[in-house]
Design a protein around this motif. Structure first.
Motif, short mmCIF file in Angstrom:
data_model
loop_
_atom_site.label_atom_id
_atom_site.label_comp_id
_atom_site.label_asym_id
_atom_site.label_seq_id
_atom_site.Cartn_x
_atom_site.Cartn_y
_atom_site.Cartn_z
N ASN A 167 2.52 -2.10 4.42
CA ASN A 167 2.18 -0.69 4.44
C ASN A 167 3.45 0.11 4.17
OD1 ASN A 167 -0.73 -0.65 5.25
ND2 ASN A 167 0.09 -1.74 7.02
N ASN A 227 -8.28 3.01 8.15
CA ASN A 227 -7.90 2.38 6.89
C ASN A 227 -6.85 1.29 7.10
OD1 ASN A 227 -9.65 3.94 5.45
ND2 ASN A 227 -8.12 5.35 4.65
N TYR A 228 -6.09 1.38 8.17
CA TYR A 228 -5.12 0.33 8.49
C TYR A 228 -5.83 -1.00 8.69
CZ TYR A 228 -1.55 -2.24 11.16
OH TYR A 228 -0.65 -3.18 11.60
N VAL A 278 0.60 -8.21 3.57
CA VAL A 278 0.24 -6.82 3.30
C VAL A 278 1.38 -5.97 3.84
CG1 VAL A 278 -1.28 -4.91 3.90
CG2 VAL A 278 -2.25 -7.13 3.29
N PHE A 298 0.82 -1.20 0.00
CA PHE A 298 0.00 0.00 0.00
C PHE A 298 0.86 1.26 0.00
CE2 PHE A 298 -3.40 -2.82 1.44
CZ PHE A 298 -4.44 -2.35 0.64
N ASP A 341 -5.44 3.18 -1.29
CA ASP A 341 -6.55 2.67 -0.48
C ASP A 341 -7.79 2.35 -1.30
OD1 ASP A 341 -5.61 2.48 2.21
OD2 ASP A 341 -5.48 4.66 2.26
N ALA A 367 -8.31 -1.23 -0.76
CA ALA A 367 -8.38 -1.81 0.58
C ALA A 367 -9.66 -2.59 0.81
CB ALA A 367 -8.23 -0.72 1.63
N ARG A 384 -6.87 -7.54 4.10
CA ARG A 384 -6.74 -8.21 2.80
C ARG A 384 -5.96 -9.51 2.90
NH1 ARG A 384 -10.83 -6.96 1.18
NH2 ARG A 384 -11.11 -5.96 3.19
N ARG A 441 -6.84 -2.30 5.30
CA ARG A 441 -5.67 -2.75 4.52
C ARG A 441 -5.24 -4.13 4.96
NH1 ARG A 441 -1.19 2.09 4.11
NH2 ARG A 441 -2.38 3.63 2.89
#
Length: 430
Positions: free
Chosen positions: A319, A328-329, A317, A251, A303, A306, A335, A332
């Motif tokens: 970051n 949003n974490y 995943v 991401f 995002d 996401a 996934r 994410r």
């Protein structure tokens, strides 16, 4: 606990479930489906990857099967709103699998595709319309559809739509929907505005919750590397090289950053693709298909992806940039560790992102274990109190003086942290 065959579903639905190998509902399905079948409005709170689509899809389809008659021209019987093109397509694909063998018609409308073709599809009338709010409003302004016959409304991943100005869109859409109607709202997190939406658009909703808002899947092992911003690129390549064939979702915060990162990886010999807002829908669909089929094993995304990637085989995943919105974490890292598998979420945190990490830990109510590096001193002093002790499993021994020990997540969120990498890889492949 219900079995699907105990719910009194239509034979076509039971057949579709058995064909898909589904016999027992997930916890969110077990709680939400009976209430929705009874006609109640439902607010469902559950982490990503727990089967929310079936939780609203099965009762929705059952209600439509019980309704006689085909939809008239331009009319819609049920409307599902979702924040991204990818999630719209994913929902529609699941529903089409369930409606196979019935006369129910599922149509999608999203931006980035020919609005003329969408107008033509809608002209025939549709039973279930899955749409992004922006394109739906475009079509409404062109008088391409009639929502007055819609007696079912589903708001999926509504918390992300809040970040995209969803309240304003919903205010434009809702007055055109039929009444009375059943409304179902599903979300992984519960910001304050969600209560306002519930009060305004749901009638005496039944609230079902299977995990605290902000909690990630139990089988996601989380870790963070504290690195200088200029060292992130090298650290990412080290991480990718450590398991070169695994499906890895990376991401990036911006569209340009995602594209630049992808091109750099490709030039270094990695098999990478990207999806972001500057890509056409066709490009995004092809990149996702290649990733899902294993033709590409690294997907760099913003995002926008996401909520739209439901690929059980995603092992990692990463970051590369921490999200500016802490919720949003959760989405994410959701996934990975899907469909009961294990997965790993790795974050690269530059000194200037330390406050973002602190916000994430506050939302998650955990301390993310440190795999390498050291947080800035002033951030260490403000870090949330660690919950439970335990060793932190790392990809490799830290080379920059990391302490090599960190606390495991509360509530079992780092289960399996001490397992050898090869054993964990076998577990993911099971």
């Amino acid at each position: 606990m219900y079995d699907f065959d105990m719910l009194g579903l239509a034979p076509e639905l039971n057949t579709a479930l058995k064909t898909a190998g589904l016999t027992e509902p997930t916890p969110i399905q077990n709680k939400a489906i009976p209430l929705a079948l009874e006609g109640h409005d439902v607010m469902g709170l559950a982490q990503t990857g727990t089967g929310k689509t079936l939780a609203f899809g099965l009762p929705l389809i059952q209600h439509l099967l019980d309704m006689p008659g085909k939809p008239a021209e331009k009319t819609v019987k049920a409307l599902i709103l979702a924040p991204t093109r990818e999630l719209v397509n994913q929902i529609a694909e699941s529903l089409r699998g369930l409606t196979k063998g019935t006369k129910l018609r599922v149509v999608t409308v999203v931006g980035g595709q020919s609005i003329g073709k969408q107008i033509s599809l809608l002209s025939r009338g549709t039973d279930i319309l899955v749409a992004t709010p922006g394109r739906l409003i475009d079509l409404m302004e062109r008088r391409a559809l009639d929502l007055s016959t819609a007696r079912h409304l589903v708001l999926d991943e509504a918390d992300q739509m809040l970040d995209m100005g969803f309240i304003h869109a919903l205010r434009k859409i809702a007055p055109h929907l039929g009444t009375p109607r059943q409304t179902m709202l599903f979300s992984a997190t519960m910001p304050k505005q969600m209560e306002e939406i519930s009060a305004a658009y749901l009638t005496n909703p039944r609230r079902v919750q299977v995990a605290p808002p902000g909690k990630a899947a139990d089988k996601v092992t989380q870790s963070v590397h504290h690195v200088a911003k200029n060292d992130k690129s090298a650290k990412l390549r080290e991480i990718l090289a450590d398991d070169p064939h695994a499906l890895t979702l990376v991401f990036s915060r911006t569209k340009h950053g995602a594209e630049r990162l992808m091109k750099g990886l490709v030039s270094d010999g990695f098999n990478a693709a990207s999806i972001h807002g500057n890509k056409s829908q066709g490009q995004r669909d092809r990149a996702l298909k290649a990733f899902r089929d294993g033709e590409t094993n690294i997907l760099v995304a913003t995002d926008v992806a996401a909520r739209g990637i439901d690929i059980p085989g995603v092992a990692y995943v990463v970051n590369y940039d921490l999200p500016e919105v802490a919720d949003n974490y959760v989405h994410r890292i959701g996934r990975t560790a899907r469909a009961g598998r294990e997965g790993e979420a790795i974050s690269l945190c530059a000194p200037e992102e330390a406050s973002l990490l602190r916000d994430i830990e506050k939302v998650m109510k955990i301390t993310v274990p440190v795999a390498s590096g050291t947080a800035p001193a002033h951030e260490q002093a403000q870090a949330p109190k660690k919950r439970n002790g335990g060793p932190n499993r790392r990809r490799r021994k830290p080379s920059n003086g990391g302490n090599g020990q960190a606390n495991a997540n509360a509530g079992g969120q780092n289960q399996g942290a001490g397992k050898p990498r090869r054993q964990r890889r076998r577990n993911r492949a099971a």
